[in-house]
Design a protein around this motif. Sequence first.
Motif, PDB file in Angstrom:
ATOM      1  N   GLU A  12      21.708 -20.108 -39.298  1.00 24.71           N
ATOM      2  CA  GLU A  12      21.512 -19.722 -40.688  1.00 24.71           C
ATOM      3  C   GLU A  12      21.797 -18.235 -40.869  1.00 24.71           C
ATOM      4  O   GLU A  12      20.989 -17.378 -40.516  1.00 24.71           O
ATOM      5  CB  GLU A  12      20.066 -20.021 -41.116  1.00 24.71           C
ATOM      6  CG  GLU A  12      19.729 -21.506 -41.140  1.00 24.71           C
ATOM      7  CD  GLU A  12      20.453 -22.250 -42.253  1.00 24.71           C
ATOM      8  OE1 GLU A  12      20.914 -21.592 -43.212  1.00 24.71           O
ATOM      9  OE2 GLU A  12      20.561 -23.480 -42.165  1.00 24.71           O
ATOM     10  N   LYS A  14      21.839 -16.598 -43.562  1.00 22.21           N
ATOM     11  CA  LYS A  14      20.976 -15.995 -44.592  1.00 22.21           C
ATOM     12  C   LYS A  14      19.715 -15.401 -43.974  1.00 22.21           C
ATOM     13  O   LYS A  14      19.179 -14.402 -44.491  1.00 22.21           O
ATOM     14  CB  LYS A  14      20.618 -17.029 -45.661  1.00 22.21           C
ATOM     15  CG  LYS A  14      19.823 -18.226 -45.139  1.00 22.21           C
ATOM     16  CD  LYS A  14      19.544 -19.234 -46.243  1.00 22.21           C
ATOM     17  CE  LYS A  14      18.740 -20.422 -45.698  1.00 22.21           C
ATOM     18  NZ  LYS A  14      18.486 -21.441 -46.745  1.00 22.21           N
ATOM     19  N   TYR A  60      25.842 -10.241 -38.042  1.00 17.19           N
ATOM     20  CA  TYR A  60      26.136 -10.999 -39.259  1.00 17.19           C
ATOM     21  C   TYR A  60      27.648 -11.118 -39.479  1.00 17.19           C
ATOM     22  O   TYR A  60      28.160 -12.207 -39.776  1.00 17.19           O
ATOM     23  CB  TYR A  60      25.479 -10.318 -40.464  1.00 17.19           C
ATOM     24  CG  TYR A  60      25.656 -11.078 -41.769  1.00 17.19           C
ATOM     25  CD1 TYR A  60      24.910 -12.227 -42.024  1.00 17.19           C
ATOM     26  CD2 TYR A  60      26.571 -10.648 -42.722  1.00 17.19           C
ATOM     27  CE1 TYR A  60      25.061 -12.927 -43.210  1.00 17.19           C
ATOM     28  CE2 TYR A  60      26.734 -11.348 -43.914  1.00 17.19           C
ATOM     29  CZ  TYR A  60      25.981 -12.489 -44.155  1.00 17.19           C
ATOM     30  OH  TYR A  60      26.150 -13.187 -45.317  1.00 17.19           O
TER      31      TYR A  60
END
Length: 300
Positions: A12, A14, A60
């Motif tokens: 994930e 996020k 990221y």
Amino acid sequence: MSNPRIHKHTVEGKNLLFSILLNIVITTSQVVGGLLSGSLSLLSDALHNFSDVLSLVISYVAHKLSQRQATLKQTFGLKRAELIAAFVNALTLIVVALILIYEAILRFFNPVTIAPALVIWLSALGIVANGLSVLLLKKDADHNLNMKSAYLHLLTDMMASVAVLVGGLLMKYFQVYWVDNILTLGIAVYLIVVAFDLLKQSTHMLMLFTPNEVNIEEIIEEVHKISGCARLHHIHVWHLNEEELHLEAHLDCSHDMTLSQFNILLHKIEEVLYEKFSINHVNIQPEFKKEDPKDFIVQD
């Protein structure tokens, strides 16, 4: 040939993004608080948090790049971007730790008075925010080396904040100011220990070393049990990334056979390699009485 049975854990992104925002808030607060209080351990924690912001951004970006599709120019896509991110993050942990050690030693010879109240409150903020980030990334860290590097940054931050909080309490109630330097050294040593292990793992994969859990001699033994296989040689086994384990080899067949017969043989080999060794990408070059080296490992 690729085996479709690759069990992927969906990471994930996020959660990583939320952790970045949390760490920006923590870093800003601790820099201001460290300057106002004079606490080196708080400033060191802020420096570590700042390195976390950078490492989390790297993680990221690498996570997003790794999801790109393969192209004619990038036939594997950018799947190894996360390994590079893990390697870079491990190095930054070590560099930060060495800086902290240097600064802590200087403080032993040049002691300063520290305002403990800010240290206590801001370290508590660091514990809460980093603890939340750690919980968000824990599941992903078990399945992805890049996420593990980000997780370790955050986990060590949380532990550092706990140490700083203890130091702040000792300074407030017992005026033991030298504990600030001791805690900084302890944090730094721990950083080096966890970073070295991560650096070793990422280097191992980037250099295409045979994975520790794979025994090539056992692979050879199992493949040779399959009817039609005479000798497996020119063997390479490596991780493309953490989910894809590749094997490339030449196979000297026991008899001359048609392509359709070899397809059946190849399917059997793939089944054995996947079931026994979790190898999900297999590339076999078939041969019959070809004049070339038959050693298991050959430098191509």
